[in-house]
Design a protein around this motif. Structure first.
Motif, mmCIF file in Angstrom:
data_model
loop_
_atom_site.group_PDB
_atom_site.id
_atom_site.type_symbol
_atom_site.label_atom_id
_atom_site.label_comp_id
_atom_site.label_asym_id
_atom_site.label_seq_id
_atom_site.Cartn_x
_atom_site.Cartn_y
_atom_site.Cartn_z
ATOM 1 N N GLY A 184 0.655 -1.180 0.116
ATOM 2 C CA GLY A 184 0.141 -0.001 0.067
ATOM 3 C C GLY A 184 0.741 1.277 0.027
ATOM 4 O O GLY A 184 0.520 2.053 0.489
ATOM 5 N N CYS A 185 1.908 1.218 -0.810
ATOM 6 C CA CYS A 185 2.613 2.588 -0.647
ATOM 7 C C CYS A 185 2.976 2.892 -2.453
ATOM 8 O O CYS A 185 2.904 1.937 -3.355
ATOM 9 C CB CYS A 185 4.105 2.310 0.067
ATOM 10 S SG CYS A 185 5.274 1.104 -0.591
ATOM 11 N N ALA A 186 3.756 3.971 -2.539
ATOM 12 C CA ALA A 186 4.065 4.136 -3.868
ATOM 13 C C ALA A 186 5.354 3.356 -4.186
ATOM 14 O O ALA A 186 6.108 2.987 -3.400
ATOM 15 C CB ALA A 186 4.375 5.787 -3.912
ATOM 16 N N VAL A 187 5.611 3.211 -5.613
ATOM 17 C CA VAL A 187 6.667 2.370 -6.110
ATOM 18 C C VAL A 187 7.957 3.292 -5.775
ATOM 19 O O VAL A 187 8.913 2.562 -5.149
ATOM 20 C CB VAL A 187 6.664 2.579 -7.828
ATOM 21 C CG1 VAL A 187 7.769 1.588 -8.383
ATOM 22 C CG2 VAL A 187 5.216 1.868 -8.031
ATOM 23 N N GLY A 188 7.965 4.386 -5.718
ATOM 24 C CA GLY A 188 9.157 5.056 -5.313
ATOM 25 C C GLY A 188 9.564 4.804 -3.896
ATOM 26 O O GLY A 188 10.791 4.690 -3.313
ATOM 27 N N THR A 189 8.476 4.779 -3.006
ATOM 28 C CA THR A 189 8.773 4.377 -1.592
ATOM 29 C C THR A 189 9.260 2.868 -1.332
ATOM 30 O O THR A 189 10.063 2.796 -0.437
ATOM 31 C CB THR A 189 7.467 4.568 -0.570
ATOM 32 O OG1 THR A 189 6.710 5.790 -0.980
ATOM 33 C CG2 THR A 189 7.607 4.057 0.754
#
Length: 200
Positions: free
Chosen positions: A151-156
């Motif tokens: 549940g996070c951004a790809v960058g994260t």
């Protein structure tokens, strides 16, 4: 086609979908165990977490859309179950007091010390970094799949894996400097990808 024939065809499709769901679930169990171990750092707790996640998935089977990413759906269920369990435990104990377990590995004598240090260093990582690292290195998931599952951004997701690797390199090289100051170490990377994969 009569109403009875239509009902039978629908039932047959439902049976195939149910079998496919169960087959995917069974095939994914080893990866779920790895993720659970990364989150709990305790083998017994990891097994309990996987069982709870499987029970939740079976209960929610009708909410899964066939053709979508089953692995990401299951990883999210497992992660949510872990968070829910932590919230319940927080009422009775401090999270920092939860037990840690060492990784049981069979390695050559000269590698045991490195693996012991690696286990200790993995335990020091923040849980979100440790989980992302396990999913990429051990399970071979893409950053996109890790992002979807957690549940996070790809960058994260990329940042978590990068920071986990650099921090492990720092600790395993016996340095406490910030991760930006540490030069790359091929030996530590080999330990992460080879020995860790063989040991878990």
């Amino acid at each position: 086609m009569t109403r009875t024939q239509g009902s039978e065809a629908k039932s047959a499709r439902g049976g195939r979908a149910s079998k496919e769901f169960h087959d995917q679930l069974v095939a994914l169990l080893p990866k779920l165990r790895v993720q659970a171990l990364a989150l709990t750092r305790n083998r017994a707790a990891a097994e309990d977490l996987v069982q709870d996640a499987v029970a939740n998935a079976l209960a929610a089977q009708d909410s899964f859309t066939p053709g979508t990413n089953f692995a990401a759906w299951m990883h999210r269920i497992l992660r949510n179950r872990f968070i829910s369990t932590l919230r319940k435990q927080r009422e009775t104990t401090d999270i920092e007091d939860l037990p840690m377990s060492a990784f049981a590995v069979g390695a050559a004598h000269e590698d045991r010390m490195v693996l012991k240090e690696l286990s200790r260093a993995l335990g020091r990582l923040p849980s979100d970094q440790r989980e992302a690292l396990f999913m990429v290195v051990l399970q071979g998931l893409s950053y996109e799949e890790v992002a979807q599952a957690t549940g996070c951004a790809v960058g994260t997701a990329k940042s978590r894996v990068f920071r986990a690797r650099r921090q492990l390199q720092t600790w395993l090289a016996g340095e406490e400097r910030s991760e930006r100051q540490l030069p790359r170490s091929e030996r530590i990377e080999a330990v992460l990808i080879g020995e860790l994969r063989a040991g878990v």
